[in-house]
Design an enzyme around this catalytic site. Structure first.
Site, PDB file in Angstrom:
ATOM      1  CG  HIS A  54      30.670 -98.171 -27.251  1.00  0.00           C
ATOM      2  ND1 HIS A  54      30.625 -98.866 -26.074  1.00  0.00           N
ATOM      3  CD2 HIS A  54      30.901 -99.107 -28.212  1.00  0.00           C
ATOM      4  CE1 HIS A  54      30.822-100.150 -26.309  1.00  0.00           C
ATOM      5  NE2 HIS A  54      30.994-100.327 -27.606  1.00  0.00           N
TER       6      HIS A  54
ATOM      7  CG  HIS B  90      35.628-102.622 -26.881  1.00  0.00           C
ATOM      8  ND1 HIS B  90      35.296-101.443 -26.262  1.00  0.00           N
ATOM      9  CD2 HIS B  90      34.471-103.080 -27.439  1.00  0.00           C
ATOM     10  CE1 HIS B  90      34.006-101.191 -26.439  1.00  0.00           C
ATOM     11  NE2 HIS B  90      33.485-102.168 -27.140  1.00  0.00           N
TER      12      HIS B  90
ATOM     13  CG  HIS C 158      26.713-103.954 -32.142  1.00  0.00           C
ATOM     14  ND1 HIS C 158      26.149-103.692 -30.918  1.00  0.00           N
ATOM     15  CD2 HIS C 158      28.054-103.773 -31.966  1.00  0.00           C
ATOM     16  CE1 HIS C 158      27.092-103.348 -30.044  1.00  0.00           C
ATOM     17  NE2 HIS C 158      28.269-103.400 -30.644  1.00  0.00           N
TER      18      HIS C 158
ATOM     19  CD  GLU D  22      29.177-103.199 -26.778  1.00  0.00           C
ATOM     20  OE1 GLU D  22      30.374-103.362 -27.029  1.00  0.00           O
ATOM     21  OE2 GLU D  22      28.482-102.356 -27.395  1.00  0.00           O
TER      22      GLU D  22
HETATM   23  C1  DHB Z   1      31.426-101.628 -33.602  1.00  0.00           C
HETATM   24  C2  DHB Z   1      30.615-101.496 -32.488  1.00  0.00           C
HETATM   25  C3  DHB Z   1      31.126-101.703 -31.217  1.00  0.00           C
HETATM   26  O1  DHB Z   1      30.366-101.650 -30.078  1.00  0.00           O
HETATM   27  C4  DHB Z   1      32.466-101.975 -31.045  1.00  0.00           C
HETATM   28  O2  DHB Z   1      32.937-102.074 -29.796  1.00  0.00           O
HETATM   29  C5  DHB Z   1      33.306-102.106 -32.151  1.00  0.00           C
HETATM   30  C6  DHB Z   1      32.776-101.934 -33.442  1.00  0.00           C
HETATM   31  C7  DHB Z   1      30.887-101.403 -34.975  1.00  0.00           C
HETATM   32  O3  DHB Z   1      29.678-101.244 -35.137  1.00  0.00           O
HETATM   33  O4  DHB Z   1      31.671-101.382 -35.925  1.00  0.00           O
HETATM   34 FE    FE Z   2      31.561-102.195 -28.235  1.00  0.00          FE
END
Ligand code: DHB
Ligand code: FE
Length: 288
Positions: free
Chosen positions: A12, A59, A197, A244
């Site tokens: 997302h 978030h 990530h 996540e």
């Molecule tokens: C990013 C990814 C995420 O899941 C998020 O909530 C905020 C930022 C990113 O890759 O920048």
């Molecule tokens: Fe996220």
């Protein structure tokens, strides 16, 4: 009776929403990401659901450190698109399905899962970016999302977070709830967020292609084994925000094979690095 006919899984990344909103999808960096969703947009048109049960994480938008629900179900008739600092995304409003949502609340809580019920809940990129990826850019006023959406928030932002096993069992309870709703509805369940990530600290920027793809293989073929992966493995291998991915196990737990039926068909699988700080993963599983 209502039926779950498919599950959809997708990252997302908020920057994907910005790229869409600012018409940058044809730029080389973004084209590689959006190409992976061309099949999916057509599939959505060909397999239009009546309702999407959309599992995502807020978030720190609707919730904050003041209140941290582990699982929160949106039962409202409408959910405003949140302002995450740059104004609300220019996308259609999110229309809910209060009748099905109320039925799911009753059934799932009586199955011993303690849900927080939300009559008011602004929805952030965790929900609107997956919708945009699957439905393409839409005019915020003239267009509408293809169907009502029931938002389901999972806390994966502030520890302690729920385990993959808990999420997988919850998906099974959601399936029983949907299948006992006395109206003929075609329901899709979406699991969103991930893949690897990490947004902060010394390991910021961490991507682990091998782990992501091995996890995907197992999530498809043996979700019960995948549900046993402890949370620390997600964090260690897929980064702090890789956690996540436990949300995908809610959608996977709601598929027929987990309840003793046939294995779903993999209609589409896509994996791409980079998109912002995230490895983008995407999967469509359709009931056989
Ligand atoms: C990013 C990814 C995420 O899941 C998020 O909530 C905020 C930022 C990113 O890759 O920048
Ligand atoms: Fe996220």
């Amino acid at each position: 009776m209502a039926h779950i006919t498919a599950s959809v899984y997708t990252s997302h990344v908020p920057a994907i929403g910005i790229a869409l909103d600012q018409g940058k999808t044809a730029e080389p960096y973004w084209k590689n990401v959006f190409d992976g969703y061309e099949y999916s947009k057509q599939w959505m048109k060909d397999n239009k659901p009546d309702v999407i049960f959309l599992v995502y994480n807020d978030h720190a938008t609707a919730f904050s450190l003041d209140m941290i629900p582990t699982f929160a179900l949106g039962v409202a008739a409408e959910f405003p698109v949140a302002d995450e600092g740059w104004g609300p995304r220019p996308v259609p409003k999110v229309v809910g399905h209060p009748e099905l949502a109320a039925h799911i609340a009753h059934s799932v809580i009586q199955s011993d899962f303690d849900l927080t019920i939300c009559n008011k809940m602004p929805v952030d990129h965790g929900l609107t970016v997956p919708l945009s990826m699957m439905c393409g850019p839409l005019d915020p006023v003239k267009d509408a999302w293809p169907c009502p959406v029931i938002p389901f928030h999972v806390n994966v932002v502030q520890y302690p977070v729920p385990s993959g096993a808990r999420c997988f069992a919850l998906g099974q309870a959601i399936r029983r709830a949907v299948e006992s709703f006395d109206e003929d509805l075609n329901v899709h369940i979406w699991g969103t967020g991930g893949m690897s990530h990490q947004l902060q600290g010394p390991r910021a920027g961490l991507i682990n292609r091998e782990w992501d793809n091995t996890w995907l293989d197992q999530m498809i073929a043996d979700p019960a084994a995948c549900a046993k992966v402890p949370h620390i493995d997600y964090v260690r291998e897929a980064g702090s925000e890789g956690i996540e991915l436990v949300m995908w196990l809610i959608a996977r737990g709601a598929m027929a094979d987990v309840a003793g039926g046939k294995a779903p068909v993999v209609k589409h699988r896509f994996y791409h690095v980079p998109a912002s700080n995230t490895a983008v993963g995407h999967l469509i599983l359709q009931e056989a």
